[in-house]
Design a protein around this motif. Structure first.
Motif, PDB file in Angstrom:
ATOM      1  N   TRP A   8       0.827  -1.219   0.000  1.00 60.50           N
ATOM      2  CA  TRP A   8       0.000   0.000   0.000  1.00 60.50           C
ATOM      3  C   TRP A   8       0.853   1.256   0.000  1.00 60.50           C
ATOM      4  O   TRP A   8       1.910   1.321   0.626  1.00 60.50           O
ATOM      5  N   GLN A   9       0.386   2.273  -0.725  1.00 57.32           N
ATOM      6  CA  GLN A   9       1.029   3.588  -0.764  1.00 57.32           C
ATOM      7  C   GLN A   9      -0.021   4.653  -0.463  1.00 57.32           C
ATOM      8  O   GLN A   9      -1.168   4.555  -0.924  1.00 57.32           O
TER       9      GLN A   9
ATOM     10  N   SER B 206      -2.140   8.188  -0.437  1.00 60.29           N
ATOM     11  CA  SER B 206      -2.535   9.192  -1.430  1.00 60.29           C
ATOM     12  C   SER B 206      -2.076  10.569  -0.959  1.00 60.29           C
ATOM     13  O   SER B 206      -1.626  10.740   0.178  1.00 60.29           O
ATOM     14  N   GLN B 207      -2.203  11.540  -1.845  1.00 64.49           N
ATOM     15  CA  GLN B 207      -1.848  12.904  -1.460  1.00 64.49           C
ATOM     16  C   GLN B 207      -2.723  13.380  -0.307  1.00 64.49           C
ATOM     17  O   GLN B 207      -2.265  14.094   0.588  1.00 64.49           O
ATOM     18  N   GLN B 208      -3.993  12.952  -0.317  1.00 64.89           N
ATOM     19  CA  GLN B 208      -4.888  13.349   0.762  1.00 64.89           C
ATOM     20  C   GLN B 208      -4.437  12.722   2.091  1.00 64.89           C
ATOM     21  O   GLN B 208      -4.525  13.359   3.140  1.00 64.89           O
ATOM     22  N   ASP B 209      -3.954  11.482   2.040  1.00 67.21           N
ATOM     23  CA  ASP B 209      -3.439  10.850   3.257  1.00 67.21           C
ATOM     24  C   ASP B 209      -2.264  11.635   3.826  1.00 67.21           C
ATOM     25  O   ASP B 209      -2.163  11.861   5.037  1.00 67.21           O
TER      26      ASP B 209
END
Length: 576
Positions: free
Chosen positions: A207-208, A210-213
């Motif tokens: 898992w990577q 997101s920009q929001q994360d």
């Protein structure tokens, strides 16, 4: 003659050595008083209101009973005697336990115990906005394989240790990543509250964020607000360590805690700290080995995994190679004996099927129980006095045997209750004291049976010394059968009963076993020794072994004998 006297004397000496050893253990452990139950010493009562973990729907009776059983096991795992865990009203569980600290009991009964293993993506040092609540375990620690000696994950192995501060620019990713904003943080984005659309376990290590994360993590502060940052298995988790000094961005769950088959607390191999040992089932073992192999290929801090309990990172550890064998350890980070045992206890008995809110926490006063105890002790003292008066009035000098037997039975029972309270948490309640008072009758009854057999033997023409031995051989079977019935009753009652009735059953069984020991190793040898003295052996009128009390015209060997005694003595050639 000397050898015959020596045998009962040695038995008595050995018996008193055992009694002395019991009190010696009390002195070593510095425990001189028994642990008291909730009704005598007071304690804590907690009312828990249940709801579904999803927040929707009602609470089923099956789930509530399952939760009650798990909470009962947790409380019993603390070594608490006389605890009561009951359901009420279809959605509440009431927990009452003596001799337990308020916070400690709250941690045990209120913790959902949802255990998950997640990969670490980012970590930062932080200052909590408010003091986080107490938890059942210590803070960040290390983990290592429990069955593979070559597997290393503890500090000092060259890998990043738990709790290390990440870089302020790349946040310790070890590679270029999305830049963190420098503008004022925005409100967190809405996140799923239930699994179903996230990353499955077999893909969780890859898992990577997101920009929001990344944006949300920058504004995330400790302690975690569960409304905005829920713990959902197939979603990333924003969380903190228990001290609130480290915050983490964790990936989806790589291993569910349901694959943990056992947990126990022990001192580490270095002997300097406590640890919690975890064992996985076959599925969990394979997942753990695959996950640690994948993590070991990454750079710090992504070469670490977090052990998350109820949404809090209780331990974070880096790995540098695959950990096989189906075992892991939670250690370091200030874990002590109490926190290790509490965590192992919670994990061992599983997670609760429901979420609970603590509706009330009350301190129970022992005032009423103290008044009842005083009344019970007065009643017991009156009963004991009547038993003693009857024994001396009917058995005369042999009343000394009854009083001495009751005394040593009391001394033994007291020592056992104190030691059991210190070792296994047995707490003495009013019901338990009632069981101990019943033991007065059991001990006295054993002597009554023995004396009746001595009287029968003398009536058949045997002398006092011979009657004491032959009467014992016949009486002991009856005594054992009677005590076996009491033991069986106590066992069945203990298995089927709940609450304070268990205390009565346990004490009844304990005192019955003690009666067997006392009558075999004290009462009988004492009667044997007394029968060899002039006062008792020659049937003095105040000894209790005189002809009148034994129901014969004259003792065998005297001038006059009853018809049965005369015939028996003629057939056997008489007895001295």
């Amino acid at each position: 003659m000397a050898s015959k006297v020596g045998h009962p004397l040695r038995t008595l000496v050995a018996f008193f050595i055992v009694i002395a050893a019991l009190y010696g253990l009390m002195a070593i452990t510095k425990n001189w008083t028994p642990r008291l139950g909730l009704d005598l010493s007071g304690g804590t009562t907690i009312t828990l209101t249940a709801r579904n973990t999803t927040g929707k729907g009602g609470v089923s009776a099956t789930s509530l009973e399952q939760a009650r059983t798990i909470i009962q096991q947790r409380v019993d795992g603390l070594g608490v005697g006389e605890s009561q865990v009951t359901t009420s009203g279809g959605n509440q569980i009431i927990v009452s336990a003596p001799n337990v600290q308020r916070d400690e009991l709250i941690q045990q009964v209120g913790q959902t115990a949802e255990l998950r293993f997640r990969a670490v993506y980012q970590q930062e040092s932080t200052t909590p906005t408010s003091q986080p609540g107490n938890s059942a375990t210590a803070g960040t620690g290390n983990a290592q394989g429990g069955s593979t000696p070559s597997a290393k994950a503890s500090a000092g192995t060259g890998s990043a240790s738990a709790g290390a501060t990440a870089s302020s620019t790349a946040k310790g990713n070890g590679r270029p990543g999305p830049a963190l904003p420098t503008e004022p943080p925005a409100p967190p984005s809405p996140r799923p509250t239930a699994p179903g659309k996230g990353t499955p376990e077999n893909k969780a290590v890859e898992w990577q964020p997101s920009q929001q994360d990344i944006t949300d993590f920058a504004s995330f502060t400790c302690p975690r607000d569960t409304q905005y940052y829920p713990d959902v298995s197939d979603q990333p988790l924003f969380t903190c360590n228990e001290a609130g000094t480290q915050k983490y961005l964790l990936g989806p769950t790589i291993i569910e805690g349901t694959h943990v088959t056992d947990a126990n607390a022990s001192i580490g191999q270095s002997g300097l700290g406590w640890q919690v040992n975890l064992s996985f089932d076959s599925t969990g073992s394979k997942q753990f080995e695959d996950a640690t192999r994948a993590l070991s290929q990454k750079q710090s801090p992504e070469n670490a995994f977090a052990i998350v309990l109820d949404g809090t990172a209780v331990s974070v550890a880096s790995v540098d190679q695959a950990i096989a064998g189906g075992s892991a350890m939670i250690s370091g980070g200030g874990i002590n004996q109490q926190s290790a045992q509490q965590l192992a206890n919670v994990l061992k008995y599983g997670s609760l099927p429901l979420a609970f809110e603590i509706s009330s926490v009350d301190t129970v006063s022992a005032t009423l129980g103290g008044e009842q105890l005083q009344a019970g002790l007065i009643a017991g003292a009156v009963g004991l006095a009547l038993v003693i008066l009857f024994c001396f009035a009917y058995y005369r000098g042999l009343g000394v045997v009854v009083v001495a037997s009751l005394t040593v039975a009391f001394a033994t029972t007291y020592a056992m209750v104190v030691l059991l309270g210190a070792s296994v948490g047995f707490a003495l309640s009013l019901a338990g004291i009632a069981g101990a008072i019943v033991a007065i009758g059991i001990t006295a009854d054993s002597f009554v049976i023995y004396f009746a057999r001595i009287r029968d033997e003398v009536g058949e023409g045997r002398g006092i010394r011979t009657a004491v031995e032959t009467g014992w051989r016949r009486a002991r079977q009856t005594i054992l059968v009677a005590d076996a019935v009491s033991l069986l009753s106590a066992l069945i009652l203990f298995i089927l009963a709940i609450g304070s009735v268990k205390g009565f059953a346990f004490t009844l069984g304990l005192t019955t076993l003690i009666d067997i020991v006392v009558v075999f190793f004290f009462t009988k040898p004492l009667v044997t020794l007394l029968s060899r003295t002039k006062f008792y052996g020659n049937g003095h009128k105040f000894s209790g072994l005189d002809a009148t009390h034994l129901g014969v015209t004259a003792l065998p060997g005297g001038r006059r004998r009853a018809g049965t005694a005369t015939r028996a003595a003629t057939q056997t050639g008489g007895e001295a």
